[in-house]
Design an enzyme around this catalytic site. Structure first.
Site, short mmCIF file in Angstrom:
data_model
loop_
_atom_site.label_atom_id
_atom_site.label_comp_id
_atom_site.label_asym_id
_atom_site.label_seq_id
_atom_site.Cartn_x
_atom_site.Cartn_y
_atom_site.Cartn_z
N SER A 304 -51.45 72.12 -85.00
CA SER A 304 -52.25 71.09 -84.42
C SER A 304 -53.33 71.03 -83.03
O SER A 304 -54.62 71.90 -83.88
CB SER A 304 -51.33 69.92 -84.61
OG SER A 304 -51.74 68.56 -83.78
N ASP A 315 -64.96 79.65 -83.78
CA ASP A 315 -65.81 78.71 -84.17
C ASP A 315 -67.44 79.05 -83.34
O ASP A 315 -68.68 79.36 -83.86
CB ASP A 315 -65.99 77.26 -84.85
CG ASP A 315 -65.11 76.81 -85.87
OD1 ASP A 315 -64.50 77.66 -86.32
OD2 ASP A 315 -65.22 75.36 -86.33
N LYS A 329 -51.33 72.39 -89.48
CA LYS A 329 -51.86 70.99 -89.38
C LYS A 329 -52.67 70.39 -89.29
O LYS A 329 -53.40 70.51 -87.75
CB LYS A 329 -50.66 70.09 -88.67
CG LYS A 329 -50.86 68.69 -88.35
CD LYS A 329 -49.49 68.73 -87.35
CE LYS A 329 -49.51 67.19 -87.23
NZ LYS A 329 -50.74 66.96 -86.38
#
Length: 530
Positions: A304, A315, A329
């Site tokens: 999460s 990224d 999640k």
């Protein structure tokens, strides 16, 4: 990951005179109040369910527990949704909330219930018990006039005995190793913080380490304080440990990522059924570590909010991700409080990393076992980082450098952990060498204290006297593991989690892998073939 719901509940309207006014006001308020402004396709079915429960209560041949049946029905409905939408009964809501809140009101101990024995495993720093003199290893026998040892009560019932309003007093009788009679303590309950940062220390002259166990309401403040302290100590590169961190509040994950990214970069995006639940969070000009080198540690239990942090930094090629593929999640929950104090954690949106990745594992309805399972690599979707490097979505965050576990833990080792025998031995060792430990700080302990063969042999003799299911036969290649566990447990008892992780870092293969990759960090992050 939960966000708190602060919607106002509309009151029923009884006076016909103001109906017209309320209708007009409702047209305006409808823009802001989700629940009452949208058509309810369940109204007919909820009436049906209500009628069935009423008929059972009134006419069923045997007596029934209406609360139990209602909760069974609720949980069965939620099983058809997703693995993370959940219902929390009123009796558990306070304990569940305290995990992410800044703390709770009580005496400030963590305990384990072993064979009806309530053993203190950790005394929370600066809490009421710490100030009163309670020690790790103490056994709680009485609370006020009630015997609480050997009663067979569940741990949540014992928690209620120990927690209470700030300023109230609980009288404890405690059994302590080396003391013949019970010790009396009158402890004034107070606010007990539940720290989110387990440890923060220097690994070497320029490498800092911070371990975060959750993203609660105090996480960012604790992290920022630790970050600033380590910078003062000379840190120029950071290992951020998110292993075993199951997540928490989205906002605190965003704030932590903001410490590392240049201004104006998308950190995370959420998209729900309604536009009210859509959001985009961007980095700001704030941030105390936008230039320093960064490595993030994750494992299969990082979930999460942890995955939001790791995903955003990966990224943008801002950090090297080391460890095991994370949990997967990618759903956002909002916590709704019901009238009786129960909680509903309802999935309201999905989140996406800056490259557009959803890291949510596939699932069918509320199949939690499926959510815990492995994801086939060929089912993952391909995305690209800012520099064009390939990353994968649809099944957790895949690390840039994967860690292979090097130690095959034996059944005996797990039994010793489960029965808390490492901790029992550590408590006795500290008690027998009290003068030495009173004069020693954590840094000295970490640098100079070793588990000699004599201490190790004493430990083996100690556990041989216990009733164990497995024979005490320890392979030579596991001796170092046992020695490190003994030392780290002594560190934990004496200096809490800071001591535990400081010692563990000496032999932690995740941390060792991170430290070995500092020299080629930038090359690894920007390598298209990584």
């Amino acid at each position: 990951m939960e966000t708190r719901d602060d919607q106002n509940k509309l009151k029923n309207i009884y006076l016909p005179i103001i109906v017209a006014l309320c209708i007009c006001a409702g047209m305006w308020l409808g823009k802001f109040i989700y629940r009452d402004s949208r058509p309810n396709s369940f109204s007919q079915h909820s009436e049906k369910l209500d009628h069935i429960l009423q008929y059972i209560d009134q006419f069923y041949v045997d007596s029934v527990n209406a609360d139990h049946l209602s909760e069974l029905a609720i949980n069965r409905i939620l099983e058809e949704l997703d693995p993370h939408t959940s219902y929390i009964a009123p009796k558990n809501s306070e304990i569940v909330n305290s995990h992410l809140d800044e703390g709770f009101e009580g005496i400030g101990v963590e305990f384990r219930l072993l064979k009806d024995t309530i053993k203190v495993v950790n005394v929370l720093k600066d809490g009421p018990s710490s100030q009163a003199g309670i020690k790790a290893g103490d056994q709680l026998i009485y609370a006020d006039t009630s015997l609480i040892a050997g009663t067979g009560k569940a741990s949540n019932e014992l928690v209620k005995k120990l927690r209470g309003k700030k300023g109230t007093i609980v009288n404890l009788k405690v059994k302590r190793y080396g003391v013949d009679s019970l010790i009396n303590y009158a402890i004034t309950r107070g606010h007990v913080p539940t720290p989110a940062v387990d440890a923060a220390f220097m690994l070497d002259s320029k490498s800092g380490y911070i371990r975060i166990n959750k993203f609660g309401s105090s996480t960012y403040q604790e992290f920022k304080s630790s970050l600033d302290q380590l910078k003062e100590e000379g840190m120029t590169q950071l290992v951020l440990d998110l292993r075993d961190n199951g997540g928490g509040y989205l906002s605190h994950a965003v704030k932590i990522v903001d410490e590392f990214l240049d201004e104006g970069k998308l950190i995370v995006k959420t998209k729900g059924k309604y536009k009210d639940f859509d959001s985009k969070d961007y980095s700001t000009s704030n941030g105390a570590f936008k230039e320093g080198k960064l490595i993030v540690l994750i494992n299969q239990y990082s979930a999460s909010a942890s995955e939001i942090v790791a995903g955003a930094l990966q990224d943008y090629d801002r950090a090297l991700i080391v460890g095991k593929r994370s949990f997967g999640k990618g759903l956002v929950q909002r916590q709704l409080e019901l009238e009786d104090g129960a909680l509903l954690r309802l999935t309201i949106s999905r989140y996406y990393t800056p490259s557009g990745r959803s890291i949510q594992k596939p699932y069918e309805g509320g199949n939690y076992e499926q959510a815990l399972g492995e994801v086939k690599s060929d089912s993952l979707q391909v995305y690209h980082t800012e520099s064009g490097r390939t990353v994968l979505g649809g099944g957790g965050i895949v690390p840039d450098i994967e860690i292979k576990e090097k130690i095959d833990y034996s059944a005996l080792y797990f039994e010793l952990l489960q029965k808390d025998l490492f901790r029992d031995f550590a408590i006795k060792y500290i008690s027998n060498h009290k003068a030495d430990f009173d004069e020693m700080n954590l840094q000295e302990f970490s640098n100079t204290f070793t588990i000699s063969n004599r201490i190790y042999d004493n430990f083996i003799s100690y556990i041989k006297d216990k009733s164990l299911s497995h024979s005490v036969k320890i392979a030579q290649n596991q001796k170092a593991l046992y020695k490190n566990t003994i030392k780290s447990t002594i560190g934990d008892v004496q200096w809490n989690t800071q001591g535990y992780y400081k010692v563990k870092s000496e032999t932690d293969n995740y941390i060792n892998e991170a430290m070995n990759n500092w020299p080629k960090l930038q090359e690894l992050i920007t390598n298209q073939e990584l």
